[in-house]
Design a protein around this motif. Structure first.
Motif, PDB file in Angstrom:
ATOM      1  N   ASP A  67       0.149  -1.125 -11.649  1.00  0.00           N
ATOM      2  CA  ASP A  67      -0.075   0.196 -11.056  1.00  0.00           C
ATOM      3  C   ASP A  67       1.170   1.080 -11.120  1.00  0.00           C
ATOM      4  O   ASP A  67       1.121   2.252 -10.730  1.00  0.00           O
ATOM      5  N   LEU A  94      -1.592  -3.177  -4.269  1.00  0.00           N
ATOM      6  CA  LEU A  94      -0.909  -2.704  -5.480  1.00  0.00           C
ATOM      7  C   LEU A  94      -0.351  -3.877  -6.269  1.00  0.00           C
ATOM      8  O   LEU A  94       0.102  -4.884  -5.706  1.00  0.00           O
ATOM      9  N   SER A 147       0.826  -1.202   0.000  1.00  0.00           N
ATOM     10  CA  SER A 147       0.000   0.000   0.000  1.00  0.00           C
ATOM     11  C   SER A 147       0.862   1.254   0.000  1.00  0.00           C
ATOM     12  O   SER A 147       2.005   1.225   0.478  1.00  0.00           O
ATOM     13  N   MET A 175      -3.806   3.802  -1.865  1.00  0.00           N
ATOM     14  CA  MET A 175      -3.704   2.714  -2.822  1.00  0.00           C
ATOM     15  C   MET A 175      -3.374   1.426  -2.082  1.00  0.00           C
ATOM     16  O   MET A 175      -2.312   1.333  -1.448  1.00  0.00           O
ATOM     17  N   VAL A 209      -8.972   0.213 -10.773  1.00  0.00           N
ATOM     18  CA  VAL A 209      -8.578   0.486  -9.387  1.00  0.00           C
ATOM     19  C   VAL A 209      -9.744   0.438  -8.412  1.00  0.00           C
ATOM     20  O   VAL A 209      -9.539   0.584  -7.204  1.00  0.00           O
ATOM     21  N   VAL A 234       5.878  -0.597  -8.421  1.00  0.00           N
ATOM     22  CA  VAL A 234       5.468  -1.822  -7.735  1.00  0.00           C
ATOM     23  C   VAL A 234       6.326  -2.950  -8.285  1.00  0.00           C
ATOM     24  O   VAL A 234       6.235  -3.290  -9.472  1.00  0.00           O
TER      25      VAL A 234
END
Length: 117
Positions: free
Chosen positions: A90, A86, A17, A83, A64, A115
């Motif tokens: 992303d 992930l 996150s 977020m 998302v 990511v």
């Protein structure tokens, strides 16, 4: 002078996150619809999330939904993007955008989100 300054990007493992922040100045923030966009390498910039002037409504890209949450604090002239979950898709540069009532728009300089395992 209008400024939108993003922060909070970084490198995170899949499933992790991040919370992005965007600080606005030089505008009547509460009059601006705010949104987050992202641009992945070799791809066009796409809208990720949008929030109304009061924060009472928000819209998200299908990719998302259920993972990202946009919010704003009009007292602090801030907009956020939380977020979760992930994944590598992303990855990209995330931009904050403000859209005023006369359709004038302002963009931040972007913050990189990577990511990767």
């Amino acid at each position: 002078q209008v400024q939108l300054v993003e922060s909070g990007g970084g490198v995170v493992q899949p499933g992790g996150s991040l919370r992005l922040s965007c600080a606005a100045s030089g505008i009547t923030f509460s009059s601006y619809q705010m949104s987050w966009y992202r641009q992945a390498p070799g791809k066009e910039r796409e809208m990720v999330a949008l929030i109304s002037t009061t924060g009472s409504s928000a819209n998200y890209a299908n990719s998302v939904k259920g993972r990202f949450t946009i919010s704003r604090d009009n007292a602090k002239n801030m907009v956020y993007l939380r977020m979760n979950s992930l994944n590598v898709e992303d990855t990209g540069v995330y931009y904050c955008k403000g859209l005023g009532g006369l359709l004038e728009d302002y963009w931040g300089q972007g913050t990189q989100v990577t990511v990767s395992s």
